[in-house]
Write a protein that holds these residues in place. Structure first.
Motif, PDB file in Angstrom:
ATOM      1  N   GLY A 112     -18.562   8.188   3.160  1.00  0.00           N
ATOM      2  CA  GLY A 112     -19.765   8.922   2.789  1.00  0.00           C
ATOM      3  C   GLY A 112     -20.393   9.545   4.020  1.00  0.00           C
ATOM      4  O   GLY A 112     -19.721   9.762   5.033  1.00  0.00           O
ATOM      5  N   SER A 113     -21.684   9.804   3.941  1.00  0.00           N
ATOM      6  CA  SER A 113     -22.331  10.544   5.018  1.00  0.00           C
ATOM      7  C   SER A 113     -22.578   9.657   6.241  1.00  0.00           C
ATOM      8  O   SER A 113     -22.653   8.432   6.136  1.00  0.00           O
ATOM      9  N   THR A 114     -22.729  10.305   7.362  1.00  0.00           N
ATOM     10  CA  THR A 114     -22.973   9.587   8.617  1.00  0.00           C
ATOM     11  C   THR A 114     -24.302   8.829   8.539  1.00  0.00           C
ATOM     12  O   THR A 114     -24.402   7.695   9.011  1.00  0.00           O
ATOM     13  N   GLU A 137     -15.827   5.796   7.070  1.00  0.00           N
ATOM     14  CA  GLU A 137     -15.228   7.144   7.067  1.00  0.00           C
ATOM     15  C   GLU A 137     -16.363   8.118   6.779  1.00  0.00           C
ATOM     16  O   GLU A 137     -16.838   8.198   5.640  1.00  0.00           O
ATOM     17  N   LEU A 138     -16.801   8.837   7.800  1.00  0.00           N
ATOM     18  CA  LEU A 138     -18.063   9.590   7.667  1.00  0.00           C
ATOM     19  C   LEU A 138     -17.832  11.102   7.731  1.00  0.00           C
ATOM     20  O   LEU A 138     -16.769  11.582   7.402  1.00  0.00           O
ATOM     21  N   GLY A 139     -18.838  11.798   8.156  1.00  0.00           N
ATOM     22  CA  GLY A 139     -18.805  13.260   8.078  1.00  0.00           C
ATOM     23  C   GLY A 139     -17.959  13.907   9.166  1.00  0.00           C
ATOM     24  O   GLY A 139     -17.436  13.247  10.057  1.00  0.00           O
ATOM     25  N   GLN A 192     -24.282  21.128  12.045  1.00  0.00           N
ATOM     26  CA  GLN A 192     -24.468  20.242  10.887  1.00  0.00           C
ATOM     27  C   GLN A 192     -23.312  20.379   9.899  1.00  0.00           C
ATOM     28  O   GLN A 192     -22.781  21.474   9.709  1.00  0.00           O
ATOM     29  N   GLU A 193     -23.013  19.259   9.255  1.00  0.00           N
ATOM     30  CA  GLU A 193     -22.018  19.304   8.181  1.00  0.00           C
ATOM     31  C   GLU A 193     -22.699  19.918   6.951  1.00  0.00           C
ATOM     32  O   GLU A 193     -23.647  19.341   6.418  1.00  0.00           O
ATOM     33  N   ILE A 194     -22.225  21.091   6.520  1.00  0.00           N
ATOM     34  CA  ILE A 194     -22.875  21.791   5.398  1.00  0.00           C
ATOM     35  C   ILE A 194     -22.348  21.254   4.066  1.00  0.00           C
ATOM     36  O   ILE A 194     -23.080  21.105   3.111  1.00  0.00           O
TER      37      ILE A 194
HETATM   38  P1  NAD Z   1     -23.701   9.522   0.704  1.00  0.00           P
HETATM   39  O1  NAD Z   1     -23.653   8.883   2.050  1.00  0.00           O
HETATM   40  O2  NAD Z   1     -24.980  10.082   0.232  1.00  0.00           O
HETATM   41  O3  NAD Z   1     -23.257   8.481  -0.419  1.00  0.00           O
HETATM   42  C1  NAD Z   1     -22.028   7.791  -0.339  1.00  0.00           C
HETATM   43  C2  NAD Z   1     -22.153   6.484  -1.102  1.00  0.00           C
HETATM   44  O4  NAD Z   1     -23.085   5.650  -0.419  1.00  0.00           O
HETATM   45  C3  NAD Z   1     -22.669   6.652  -2.523  1.00  0.00           C
HETATM   46  O5  NAD Z   1     -21.992   5.752  -3.370  1.00  0.00           O
HETATM   47  C4  NAD Z   1     -24.126   6.264  -2.392  1.00  0.00           C
HETATM   48  O6  NAD Z   1     -24.701   5.791  -3.586  1.00  0.00           O
HETATM   49  C5  NAD Z   1     -24.038   5.160  -1.340  1.00  0.00           C
HETATM   50  N1  NAD Z   1     -25.299   4.876  -0.634  1.00  0.00           N
HETATM   51  C6  NAD Z   1     -26.361   5.691  -0.456  1.00  0.00           C
HETATM   52  N2  NAD Z   1     -27.343   5.038   0.212  1.00  0.00           N
HETATM   53  C7  NAD Z   1     -26.893   3.797   0.474  1.00  0.00           C
HETATM   54  C8  NAD Z   1     -27.448   2.660   1.137  1.00  0.00           C
HETATM   55  N3  NAD Z   1     -28.664   2.669   1.655  1.00  0.00           N
HETATM   56  N4  NAD Z   1     -26.680   1.548   1.248  1.00  0.00           N
HETATM   57  C9  NAD Z   1     -25.436   1.511   0.726  1.00  0.00           C
HETATM   58  N5  NAD Z   1     -24.869   2.549   0.072  1.00  0.00           N
HETATM   59  C10 NAD Z   1     -25.575   3.687  -0.050  1.00  0.00           C
HETATM   60  O7  NAD Z   1     -22.550  10.614   0.700  1.00  0.00           O
HETATM   61  P2  NAD Z   1     -22.189  11.633  -0.477  1.00  0.00           P
HETATM   62  O8  NAD Z   1     -23.212  12.709  -0.516  1.00  0.00           O
HETATM   63  O9  NAD Z   1     -21.878  10.874  -1.716  1.00  0.00           O
HETATM   64  O10 NAD Z   1     -20.809  12.213   0.069  1.00  0.00           O
HETATM   65  C11 NAD Z   1     -20.729  13.246   0.998  1.00  0.00           C
HETATM   66  C12 NAD Z   1     -20.534  12.703   2.405  1.00  0.00           C
HETATM   67  O11 NAD Z   1     -19.350  11.895   2.447  1.00  0.00           O
HETATM   68  C13 NAD Z   1     -20.311  13.784   3.439  1.00  0.00           C
HETATM   69  O12 NAD Z   1     -21.074  13.538   4.580  1.00  0.00           O
HETATM   70  C14 NAD Z   1     -18.833  13.668   3.766  1.00  0.00           C
HETATM   71  O13 NAD Z   1     -18.454  14.131   5.036  1.00  0.00           O
HETATM   72  C15 NAD Z   1     -18.576  12.232   3.614  1.00  0.00           C
HETATM   73  N6  NAD Z   1     -17.158  11.991   3.371  1.00  0.00           N
HETATM   74  C16 NAD Z   1     -16.409  11.429   4.356  1.00  0.00           C
HETATM   75  C17 NAD Z   1     -15.036  11.249   4.167  1.00  0.00           C
HETATM   76  C18 NAD Z   1     -14.154  10.607   5.218  1.00  0.00           C
HETATM   77  O14 NAD Z   1     -13.104  10.109   4.846  1.00  0.00           O
HETATM   78  N7  NAD Z   1     -14.537  10.590   6.478  1.00  0.00           N
HETATM   79  C19 NAD Z   1     -14.446  11.644   2.981  1.00  0.00           C
HETATM   80  C20 NAD Z   1     -15.251  12.229   2.002  1.00  0.00           C
HETATM   81  C21 NAD Z   1     -16.609  12.388   2.202  1.00  0.00           C
END
Ligand code: NAD
Length: 471
Positions: free
Chosen positions: A222-224, A244-246, A377-379
């Protein structure tokens, strides 16, 4: 209208304790398609308890038994390919090209994990010690919406390969896809409690998992910003963490590149998964003296891209996942203009002929400098920034001048030169001329793009603890 009102605990679909509902939308039409009933911390407690009960038997499985489970999951997912595609099209708006890759990929990750188990040395000798690679303990996975089915399968596959049980919290925005894949996974007949899936908000269910003393390992995509929160929450109980982040991947076009080959690669890397990809190559670094010809070719190629819903077979870019994501992309396009970058193609608003749905115009900015927000920034949408460079050393410096370090790209004609440049890039993966990768190759980020690696033996290492028995 779909009502997703069950979660999956201890081998059964059960009604959650949590009662809150969250609306689900079709991003191609903006219409509400259903609701999901969200779990709460009490549900997390139940799911973790089930996983904990399942752990000892799972830890004691042989590699052969794990391989059998992985093969059963592979076959179960492959058997539901049509249902999974339908769910991804409805809830995510994935274009046909992405569906054609990602559903077979979700089945294939179990095959890859089985291969990894078959080749992995779970016991080793160093001097007079026997080293046993033991599963770290009960795992939790938290996943995003941009490849929901794929991430659930990848993380489950690695947990089983390691001999552990898992609780998965998928994105609340992907509940229809989660339900579809869960029905497939259920068919594989895993022992009870090995897989548990809890829909819910990040700050509720994700936070409860990050803090739980009974979870030993968190694997997060998910996001950084969220990764940082999870890392902090996990520290109290010393969880092992894979993040695995942004990304803000650079594509370095070397001056000897053949544009007939390079331009399609550039477009594919920048706009894959409708630009909603952590690995998207969103900064294109071009030698100054080739800028005019590259801009012309790129402008032509991007203006030919078809944007549309999944039932348009010619569309290669689908909608953004939500109204919020659509607004985010629009605001970055405005920011780019304000900062003085030039819109080569695309711009604000919807593509012609699409007045409903969260569709954006694939956009290329030229005249970008690496200090602009659109370059930093990651858009997470189809927006590419073109940055000019003087020489190879400057290209490498610009490429590395970012907080991120996930996936970079080098395009050129001389493979030794491309490798030399690749060795100097701060990234977990560098792709040369869009070469395909073996599925066991490690994936993960340097710097703020993450911690640890997924896939193959490196991914498996991250779910195991070495125990040395000396003498
Ligand atoms: P996000 O970080 O908003 O959410 C990801 C997950 O985390 C969701 O299930 C969300 O509900 C959960 N979450 C949110 N707040 C939390 C907290 N406080 N504690 C625990 N869990 C929490 O990301 P998103 O918008 O769903 O996805 C997009 C992001 O994911 C982008 O930044 C992208 O670069 C990243 N991403 C990374 C990879 C990689 O492999 N590096 C792959 C795909 C996406």
């Amino acid at each position: 209208m779909r009502a997703i009102d069950r979660i999956y605990i201890d081998g059964a679909f059960v009604t959650p304790h949590g009662e809150e509902r969250f609306d689900l939308f079709n991003p191609s039409t903006e219409e509400k398609t259903g609701t999901v009933r969200l779990a709460d911390a009490e549900d997390v407690r139940m799911a973790v308890a089930a996983a904990k009960r399942a752990f000892p038997a799972m830890r004691d499985t042989s590699p052969k038994e794990r391989i059998e489970m992985l093969h059963a999951l592979r076959d179960a997912v492959a058997a539901r390919a049509d249902v999974l595609k339908e769910a991804m099209a409805l809830e995510y708006g994935a274009p046909q090209s992405f569906l054609a890759f990602s559903v077979p990929h979700a089945a294939h990750v179990f095959e890859t994990a089985a291969r990894t188990v078959a080749d992995y040395a779970f016991t080793r000798r160093i001097g007079n010690a026997e080293i046993i690679m033991e599963p770290v303990g009960v795992a939790a996975a938290i996943t995003p919406w941009n490849s929901n089915i794929g991430f659930i399968c990848t993380k489950l596959a690695t947990a089983l390969a390691a001999g552990t049980s898992i609780v998965v919290k998928p994105s609340e925005m992907s509940a229809i896809q989660t339900q579809a894949v869960l029905e497939a996974l259920h068919d594989a007949g895993l022992p009870r409690g090995v897989l548990n899936v809890v829909n819910g908000y990040g700050h509720v269910v994700g936070a409860a998992l990050s803090e739980s003393p009974d979870i030993a390992k968190i694997t997060f995509t998910g996001s950084t910003a969220t990764g940082r929160t999870i890392l902090r929450a996990a520290a109290d109980t010393f969880k092992r963490v894979t993040l695995e982040l942004g990304g803000k991947g650079p594509q370095i076009l070397l001056d000897d590149a053949d544009l007939d080959r390079a331009v399609p690669h550039i477009v594919a890397s920048a706009f894959r998964n409708s630009g909603q990809a952590c690995i998207a190559g969103t900064r294109l670094l071009v030698p100054e003296h080739r800028l005019a010809e590259v801009s012309e070719r790129l402008g032509e190629a991007v203006s030919r891209i078809k944007v549309g819903p999944p039932d348009d077979p010619d569309a290669t870019i689908g909608p953004m996942v939500s109204a919020r994501q659509w607004e985010r992309v629009q605001s970055f396009i405005r920011l780019g203009r304000k900062a003085g970058a030039t819109v080569l193609v695309g711009g604000e608003g919807r593509p012609a002929g699409l007045d409903r749905g969260w569709f954006v115009r694939p956009t290329v900015f030229t005249g970008v400098t690496n200090d602009m927000e659109i370059a930093r920034q990651e858009i997470f949408g189809p927006v590419l920034s073109v940055i000019a460079y003087r020489d190879e050393a400057q290209a490498i410096a610009i490429a590395n001048d970012t907080e991120y370090g996930l996936q970079s790209y080098v395009l050129g004609a001389d493979i030794e030169r491309m490798r030399r440049v690749a060795r100097r890039l701060e990234a977990g993966r560098v792709v040369l001329n869009e070469a395909p990768s073996d599925s066991q190759v490690p994936f993960g980020g340097f710097k703020h793009s993450g911690i640890g690696r997924e896939f193959g033996p490196f991914g498996l290492d991250a779910f195991l603890e070495p125990k040395a028995i000396v003498g």
